[in-house]
Each structure stands twice: as structure tokens, then as C-alpha cells.
Design a protein around this motif. Structure first.
Motif, short mmCIF file in Angstrom:
data_model
loop_
_atom_site.label_atom_id
_atom_site.label_comp_id
_atom_site.label_asym_id
_atom_site.label_seq_id
_atom_site.Cartn_x
_atom_site.Cartn_y
_atom_site.Cartn_z
N ARG A 1 0.83 -1.22 0.00
CA ARG A 1 0.00 0.00 0.00
C ARG A 1 0.86 1.26 0.00
N HIS B 1 -7.87 5.37 1.63
CA HIS B 1 -8.21 5.14 3.02
C HIS B 1 -9.70 4.79 3.10
N HIS C 1 -7.74 7.99 -3.35
CA HIS C 1 -6.80 8.76 -4.17
C HIS C 1 -6.98 8.31 -5.60
N GLU D 1 -7.63 15.20 1.97
CA GLU D 1 -6.49 15.42 2.85
C GLU D 1 -5.37 16.23 2.22
N HIS D 2 -5.23 16.29 0.93
CA HIS D 2 -4.07 16.99 0.34
C HIS D 2 -4.28 18.49 0.24
ZN ZN Z 1 -3.62 9.54 1.63
#
Ligand code: ZN
Ligand code: 2HG
Length: 461
Positions: free
Chosen positions: A321, A371, A378, A409-410
Motif C-alpha cells: 500500500r 483510506h 486517491h 487530505e491533500h
Molecule cells: Zn492519503
């Protein structure tokens, strides 16, 4: 550069830390993906908070906009100069201070890497609540500024949840200090919470007080091959109910596994391929392996299930992963999208997004992973021209139509600001602009990141 600006910057940074030679600037001018690149007027590397404040004040007086930068592991172009701004590197602020081993709290300079902080606190029985694959380079300041997520959000939340105090330099050079921080503090606006995730547009984070989590030495990791994402999500529901201390629930698919095997030289994990792979990790004070094995027993195919307890075995499973990002990068320059869906729509999204891309951009190769426990996938897109935003547009519109967010999250950076209005309302964006104008009226902190101060033409939803 104006001679007075140069002498003030040199006084703030010290000899050797004001870089204007193109060779020395180069590594600060291109991001990790190689998609975002731009020349910097110069790179300033102050040693401490007072130095950061002096750089910000001087740049404001001389009208030089600044792009704050930590470990340069961002993926949305938010810490790379775009139009000749100066880079303000926080990497020299790398002190770890005021560790409280009783309360489990620590103060880290913005330039401390996540790995350095983990190595500092772990021998004392504590750990950092956020963990991510770029831990060796990602810095605590950058992780707070972007509200980084990572692989433990399902249990401990993102970076904002770990922050109990902050020190930051405002656009006029003033120092805002909410250190050492209190666990409960309702005395007015939550400024640390506001600065977390503001992507360097409101202030420059210089130090952070973090709450730590108890180190949980007993761990078990399972990797499973499954017939679909829907089956993986169903199994995850069982694990959540039955196995204690679920810390991570990650998914990937055959296209990503193939890249990881090829670029990282890993063997196939199972004798035959599967449509979806689920990795779960449980941690606690006592061995979680028996409960995890029991939770998986009824649903998992024994030929497609691996359980690891020892550190090397766990790392071996995690590599499938964690090595996705580097394997994708070895294959080409991807467009990186990072989306969340409501839990109930995640399974549909995976098939819908593949179909939508096949229809609108048949030349691209999507690589999905992420996730699963957070509803966050993603979507990496290989084979698209760096400036061709049509695949991004197709994916983000689909996300919006399913009630998701264009960034899990980015962050927005410059990569996604065109689509901000798809999932944030006009009132939201107006409030964010009002905050930006109040804290940075001259617009010198990371201009053009998240949104432009003047409203751009909107994308119709
Ligand atoms: Zn991530
Ligand atoms: C991860 O989950 C990171 O590994 C990077 O958020 C994701 O490379 C990506 O798209």
C-alpha cells in the motif's frame, strides 16, 4: 533585489541561508510530483521564529509575496512558487522542545520531520497520532498547515485533532502564540484550528504543541484479496464491530498492485489476482491478532488472506500500500486527486469513476487506492498531459454529484482551486475570502492558493 531588502533578509537568515543562485534554489522550485514548478525570486531559510517574523515583515514592506514551504511533500502545488514569489523555507526550525512524558504533549518546530518526532517520543511510550508514507521528509509545520491525514485518521483524526497550541507569524510580522496550549480552551475563536488546513494563506506556522497518543506496541496487520470494493467495505464493517483498536483500513486495486510489484520489485501477495485488496491494522496493549483473525474468518478466502504480527512482516504487507505513490511516480507524472465520498457512495464511486474516465478521457490510466475507512480514495491519473484538466474535471464533477468533497487530505493548493465552488457554497467562499483579507490584506502569504482574492470566473455546477 533591493539592497535594503537583501541586508534585512541576510540579517534574519544568517550567512548561506538566503539562496538566489538558480542551482541552490532548484530543489525548492519543483514539487514532489514534478507537475508543479516555478521560479522563486529567492529562498529564505531563517533559523527561528524571530527570523521568520523578520523575513515576513521585510517582504511585506518590499511587496514580495511568500510561499511557505516545509518538506516539499505537498501534492497540490501549494508550496511551489508560481509567479516569482520567494520561498520561505521552515526546515531549519527543527527543534523538539518541552516534552511532557506525563501528559503526553510535545512542542515541535515547523521543520521537524514526522519521523524525527516519532523517533523522539516512541522510546517514552508515546506516539504521534498521524502517520503517513512521506514521514521521512514531511514536516510538522507543513502537516499542520495542510491538515494532513494519513493512515490513522480512522482512529485519531487528522493533524488538526492533534494540535493543542500553535505559534505562527502573521502577514505583518506579528507573532501569534497559543503555546503551550491547553486540552480545553474555549476562550474565543479557535485560532490553531483555523490555521490548520489554511495552506500557508493566513499565517506561517512556526511551532506546534501536539497531544500525543499512547504507543500501542501490540499490532496485527491483515492483507486480504476480495472480489470487489463492496466486499471489502462489507468486511471492514465486520472488522470494525469485532476487532478492537482498528487503526488503519486501506484499499488498493490490481492496477496499483501491478505498478508496485514492477517498480518496487515485490512478489505478488497471493497465488491469484483479486479485484480489490484490503489492508487493516489493529493495535492495542494486548495482542489484537486473535480477535482480528476471528473477525476475518467467516468472510475471507484463506488463499487470499495474510496476517502479520512481527514488525518486519507487518512492514512487508504495508509496502504493497505505502509504495503506491512512488511506483506511480516512477511510471509518469500523474494528476493527483484526493476525494472523499459519503460512506454509502464509496463503492459506487469506484466503478462510476472508472466508467466516466473511460468515456471522457479514454487515453488515461486511473490508479485508485486510499483510506477506505475514511471514505477517501486517491484517484491518480496517468497518461494525461500536465495541462489537460479534462480528466480532473470529469472526476471532480462526479464527486460533487455524489455529495463528496474535492479534497479529503491533500488540500486545494493551486491544483484544485478551479473546482472549489463545486463543493463549497458561495457563502463559505465569501467567508474564507473575508478571513484572508482581514489577516493578510496585502495578499503576501501564498497568494493564489485555495482561491484568488478577486473571484475567478466560476465553474458551473
Ligand atoms: Zn492519503
Ligand atoms: C497516501 O495516502 C498519500 O499515500 C498520497 O495521501 C496519495 O499519492 C497519492 O495520491
Amino acid at each position: 533585489m533591493h539592497p535594503e531588502l537583501r541586508s534585512r533578509l541576510l540579517a534574519a537568515c544568517g550567512p548561506g541561508h538566503l539562496l538566489d543562485d538558480p542551482d541552490l534554489r532548484a530543489s525548492y522550485e519543483t514539487d514532489w510530483t514534478r507537475r508543479f514548478t516555478g521560479p522563486a525570486a529567492f529562498v529564505a531559510r531563517p533559523p527561528d521564529t524571530a527570523g521568520v517574523a523578520a523575513v515576513v515583515a521585510a517582504c511585506r514592506e518590499f511587496g514580495v509575496p511568500l510561499v511557505p514551504q516545509g518538506g516539499n511533500t505537498g501534492l497540490v502545488g501549494g508550496s511551489i512558487p508560481r509567479a516569482g514569489e520567494a520561498v520561505l523555507s521552515l526546515r531549519r526550525l527543527d527543534r523538539i522542545e518541552d516534552f511532557d512524558p506525563v501528559a503526553g504533549e510535545v512542542t515541535a518546530g515547523a521543520g521537524v520531520t514526522l519521523q524525527a518526532l516519532q523517533e523522539f517520543v516512541r522510546p517514552h511510550g508515546w506516539d504521534v497520532g498521524v502517520d503517513l508514507a512521506s514521514r521521512a521528509s514531511a514536516t510538522i509545520g507543513g502537516m499542520v498547515a495542510t491538515n494532513a491525514g494519513g493512515v490513522r485518521v480512522i482512529r485519531y483524526g487528522p493533524m488538526r485533532h492533534q494540535v493543542i497550541g500553535i505559534e505562527a507569524v502573521l502577514a505583518d510580522g506579528a507573532i501569534l502564540a497559543r503555546l503551550p496550549g491547553l486540552l480545553k480552551d474555549n476562550s474565543g475563536y479557535d485560532l490553531p484550528g483555523l490555521l490548520a488546513g489554511s495552506e500557508g494563506t493566513l499565517a506561517v506556522v512556526t511551532r506546534v504543541r501536539l497531544r500525543l497518543i499512547p504507543a500501542r506496541p501490540a499490532r496485527a496487520v491483515a492483507l486480504l484479496g476480495l472480489p470487489s470494493l463492496a466486499a471489502a467495505l462489507e468486511l471492514l464493517r465486520a472488522v470494525r464491530r469485532q476487532a478492537p483498536g482498528l487503526e488503519a483500513a486501506e484499499v488498493f486495486f490490481p492496477e496499483g498492485l501491478e505498478l508496485v510489484q514492477r517498480h518496487a520489485g515485490l512478489p505478488p501477495p497471493f497465488p491469484r489476482p483479486h479485484a480489490c485488496y484490503l489492508l487493516v491494522e489493529c493495535a492495542g496493549a494486548h495482542d489484537p491478532a486473535p480477535a482480528l483473525a476471528a473477525a476475518l474468518e467467516s468472510a475471507a478466502d484463506p488463499d487470499a488472506a495474510l496476517l502479520a504480527v512481527s514488525r518486519p512482516e507487518r512492514d512487508r504487507l504495508w509496502a504493497y500500500r505505502e509504495r503506491h505513490t512512488e511506483a506511480i511516480s516512477a511510471e509518469g507524472i500523474p494528476h493527483k486527486l484526493d476525494v472523499t465520498l459519503p460512506a454509502a457512495r464509496l463503492g459506487d464511486f469506484e466503478s462510476l469513476v472508472r466508467a466516466r474516465l473511460a468515456e471522457t478521457s479514454p487515453h488515461v490510466r486511473p490508479v485508485l487506492f486510499g483510506h477506505a475507512g475514511d471514505g477517501n480514495l486517491h484517484v491518480n491519473i496517468l497518461g494525461a498531459d500536465p495541462d489537460d484538466e479534462s480528466p480532473d474535471d470529469a472526476v471532480l464533477r462526479l464527486v460533487a454529484s455524489l455529495g463528496g468533497s474535492i479534497s479529503a487530505e491533500h488540500g486545494i493548493g493551486i491544483a484544485k482551486k478551479r473546482w472549489l465552488n463545486l463543493t463549497r457554497s458561495p457563502a463559505d467562499i465569501q467567508a474564507m475570502r473575508a478571513i484572508k483579507r482581514a489577516l493578510d490584506p496585502a495578499g503576501i502569504l501564498n497568494p493564489g492558493v485555495i482561491f484568488d482574492l478577486e473571484p475567478p470566473p466560476v465553474v458551473s455546477s
